[in-house]
Design an enzyme around this catalytic site. Structure first.
Site, mmCIF file in Angstrom:
data_model
loop_
_atom_site.group_PDB
_atom_site.id
_atom_site.type_symbol
_atom_site.label_atom_id
_atom_site.label_comp_id
_atom_site.label_asym_id
_atom_site.label_seq_id
_atom_site.Cartn_x
_atom_site.Cartn_y
_atom_site.Cartn_z
ATOM 1 N N HIS A 201 0.940 -1.215 0.172
ATOM 2 C CA HIS A 201 -0.095 0.002 -0.036
ATOM 3 C C HIS A 201 0.925 1.072 0.047
ATOM 4 C CE1 HIS A 201 -2.786 2.869 1.879
ATOM 5 N NE2 HIS A 201 -3.776 2.002 1.524
ATOM 6 N N ASP B 256 3.183 -4.370 7.833
ATOM 7 C CA ASP B 256 1.945 -3.484 7.640
ATOM 8 C C ASP B 256 0.803 -4.585 8.031
ATOM 9 O OD1 ASP B 256 -0.249 -2.311 6.980
ATOM 10 O OD2 ASP B 256 0.524 -1.767 4.929
ATOM 11 N N GLN C 121 -4.427 -5.127 6.974
ATOM 12 C CA GLN C 121 -5.297 -6.114 6.387
ATOM 13 C C GLN C 121 -5.393 -7.371 6.999
ATOM 14 O OE1 GLN C 121 -7.831 -5.114 4.671
ATOM 15 N NE2 GLN C 121 -7.038 -3.320 3.721
HETATM 16 N N1 PMP Z 1 -1.604 -0.960 4.540
HETATM 17 C C1 PMP Z 1 -2.737 -1.540 3.916
HETATM 18 C C2 PMP Z 1 -2.374 -2.800 3.470
HETATM 19 C C3 PMP Z 1 -3.960 -0.919 3.784
HETATM 20 O O1 PMP Z 1 -5.091 -1.697 3.283
HETATM 21 C C4 PMP Z 1 -4.203 0.546 4.180
HETATM 22 C C5 PMP Z 1 -5.754 0.767 4.090
HETATM 23 N N2 PMP Z 1 -6.334 0.791 2.908
HETATM 24 C C6 PMP Z 1 -3.319 1.052 4.925
HETATM 25 C C7 PMP Z 1 -2.010 0.617 5.030
HETATM 26 C C8 PMP Z 1 -3.460 2.448 5.622
HETATM 27 O O2 PMP Z 1 -4.387 2.469 6.384
HETATM 28 P P1 PMP Z 1 -4.768 3.766 7.080
HETATM 29 O O3 PMP Z 1 -5.398 4.653 6.101
HETATM 30 O O4 PMP Z 1 -5.711 3.739 7.993
HETATM 31 O O5 PMP Z 1 -3.687 4.483 7.537
#
Ligand code: PMP
Length: 592
Positions: free
Chosen positions: A121, A198, A201
């Site tokens: 991401h 991370d 998910q």
């Molecule tokens: N990492 C992953 C794998 C995600 O799916 C997301 C949100 N779509 C994030 C990080 C970022 O999350 P946030 O916007 O809550 O910081």
């Protein structure tokens, strides 16, 4: 798990959307909240609200205890070594940024390497880009296979003492792949590299035991775990605390402050400057209690069952392709991302919305991953504990309707594929032929904004302005990075007059139709008239009144998308491309 009983705990699921029961299939973007979480948040504000840590009165102590209890819940839910290993942050993104600054700035030097995977991401890429810019470190890629798995042999081959950090997602938000993070941690540690995982998910869908995985940093977002927005956690391997500096400075994080210097509190307080989201932490704790009561092994099993059902049903649809490894031990089952030959992801999402089904369409903040598969966007259905097989059936039925409606365009180049770049002279001509228009299923009840849909579909299926223009002096391409839609405008000017106009490119029905309308409206007009039409279209899409006497023709139906900012961008693309081409012409002195 009693899914119907679970559903009753989510008040929002009782809502109707466009005359249909809401089928919320976008839990990977954010989850809905059970009553217990909503109640914990309002109970905190009704009964316990006070600032924490500093108050010398009972209410403040109560609030402090609630906040610290929540920290303890996060620690035990994730298997963190102790509550003090948990830093509350706003979200996973802030957690990564905290590590990039707090740890990265102190430990990463010019020439050091940061390994990232192609399925990250943007939240786990951009902070590393910024760190690399600050330090002179180098980003290197852990590639992925065609079926959406990490190429572990390539990863191992990249490891060396020059690697300072490996940043990897636990579960991909596009592919559903579960990465072998324990193995990655072990291999990275063997060369002295730190690992950030991370878990945004993963934590909502899998039992997590950080005592076993043992990463250096692990980040999660509460809002993806049935908790509130604005709250998340970074879990730090306690020995790494000694290698970190504060990220933000201010109250709460200090021990002693002089006018020109300060010393800092012990972690985790050292990394929580200012008044935190106390209510958010309490509600996060309630979400964790709720998930823990269901049992994460049960949640994972249910996700797998729903995901496998969705995968099987969707993969039987002609022209539908699913990304990722699919059912198996390294697939979370929490989401399915797909492309459909017949229609663009934005069109799919809007058609599904008309039937009360909420899915996500776009690049999902994973542009490097999209590029890997030659795509600009996909449609993603993602699940939570309240998702039912009946909702999946509705999704599949609705997609069948989309195929019937959009099928005439198949082969006419409407896919969301990545074209060539922006700029002048790219000539990204795809889909010059138009569809047959026969049996389009326009009479189908896929929405109630009938006129707009009919006019848009007409332009989409038979776009104007595709014919070549000889002797064009102006050529300009525009791109919408959200979905990869592209437009190339070619203009032949005779003095002030647009004598010929060609609109090429590919995209969703709205952007293609908007380009077709632009061609109809602009041909034969003068440049001042074109500028007036441009200004009028932009004003209309911003919800402003049209200038008196301006006739936008078919373009006026596009005001039907005014309330959908993503679609406004689609509608604007040909017009902003025109604007850029005119501005470029002016600066080049090529045309007025
Ligand atoms: N990492 C992953 C794998 C995600 O799916 C997301 C949100 N779509 C994030 C990080 C970022 O999350 P946030 O916007 O809550 O910081």
């Amino acid at each position: 798990m009693d899914i119907q009983a679970i559903r009753r705990e989510f008040p929002i699921l009782a809502r109707e959307m466009n005359g249909h029961a809401l089928a919320y299939l976008d839990s990977a973007a954010t989850t809905q909240k059970p009553r217990a979480v909503i109640a914990a948040l309002s109970r905190y504000y009704e009964e316990s609200n006070a600032n924490i840590h500093r108050g010398v009165y009972r209410l403040s102590e109560e609030a402090t205890r609630a906040y610290e209890d929540a920290r303890g819940k996060v620690a035990s839910f994730l298997g963190a070594p102790s509550p003090s290993a948990v830093v509350f942050v706003r979200n996973a993104t802030e957690g990564v940024n905290l590590v990039a600054h707090g740890w990265g700035d102190r430990n990463v030097r010019a020439g050091d390497q940061i390994l990232v995977t192609r399925m990250e991401h943007h939240a786990n890429l951009v902070p590393w880009h910024l760190l690399a810019r600050r330090t002179g470190a180098v980003i290197r890629e852990i590639p992925i296979t065609d079926d959406g798995r990490l190429d572990l042999a390539a990863f191992e081959a990249l490891l060396s003492p020059r690697v300072k950090l490996v940043a990897v997602t636990h579960v991909s938000n596009v592919l559903g792949t579960i990465n072998p993070v324990a193995r990655i941690v072990a291999s990275a540690r063997a060369v002295g590299a730190a690992v950030l995982i991370d878990g945004a998910q993963a934590a909502p869908h899998l039992p997590i035991d950080l005592a076993v995985l043992d990463p250096d940093f692990y980040v999660v977002s509460a809002h993806k775990m049935l908790g509130p927005t604005g709250m998340g956690a970074l879990v730090v391997r306690t020995s790494r605390y000694d290698e970190m500096d504060p990220f933000l400075g201010g109250g709460e994080m200090i021990r002693d402050v002089e006018l020109d210097a300060s010393t800092y509190a012990d972690p985790p307080a050292r990394y929580e400057a200012g008044t935190p989201d106390i209510g958010g932490a309490v509600a996060f704790g309630a979400a964790i209690d709720w998930l823990a009561a269901l049992g994460m092994a049960n949640v994972a099993e249910r996700d797998r069952a729903v995901g496998t059902y969705a995968h099987a049903r969707l993969s039987r649809l002609a022209g539908l392709r699913i990304l990722g490894p699919g059912p198996g031990p390294d697939w979370a089952g929490s989401l399915v991302s797909f492309t459909l030959d017949a229609a663009h992801p934005h069109d799919i999402a809007q058609e599904l919305d008309a039937r009360g089904i909420a899915v996500r369409a776009g690049h999902h903040c994973c542009q490097p991953l999209m590029k890997r598969f030659g795509l600009a966007a996909t449609t993603r259905a993602s699940f939570s504990v309240h998702t039912t097989e009946a909702e999946i059936d509705r999704l599949v039925d609705a997609l069948e309707g989309v195929v019937r409606k959009y099928a005439p365009r198949v082969g006419a180049g409407v896919g969301a594929g990545v074209g060539t770049g922006t700029g002048t002279g790219t000539g990204t001509g795809t889909g010059t032929g138009s569809g047959t228009g026969a049996g389009t299923g326009l009479g189908e009840d896929l929405g109630d904004d009938g006129l707009m849909r009919e006019v848009v579909m007409d332009h989409y299926l038979h776009p104007a302005g595709r014919e070549p223009v000889d002797g064009a002096q102006v050529e300009w391409s525009g791109k919408n990075p959200l979905c990869g839609d592209e437009v190339t405008l070619r203009l032949r000017l005779e003095g002030e007059r647009i004598a010929g106009i060609q609109v090429l490119g590919h995209g969703c029905s709205i952007s293609v139709a908007s380009g077709s309308m632009l061609a109809v409206r602009l041909k034969g007009r003068t440049l001042p008239e074109a500028r007036a039409l441009l200004a009028g279209t932009k004003a209309m899409l911003r919800g402003e009144p049209l200038p008196a006497g301006l006739d936008l023709g078919d373009v006026e139906v596009l005001q039907g998308v005014r309330d959908l900012p993503v679609r406004v961008k689609c509608a604007l693309l040909p017009w902003t491309t025109l604007e850029e081409s005119l501005a470029h012409g002016e600066t080049q002195g090529g045309h007025p």
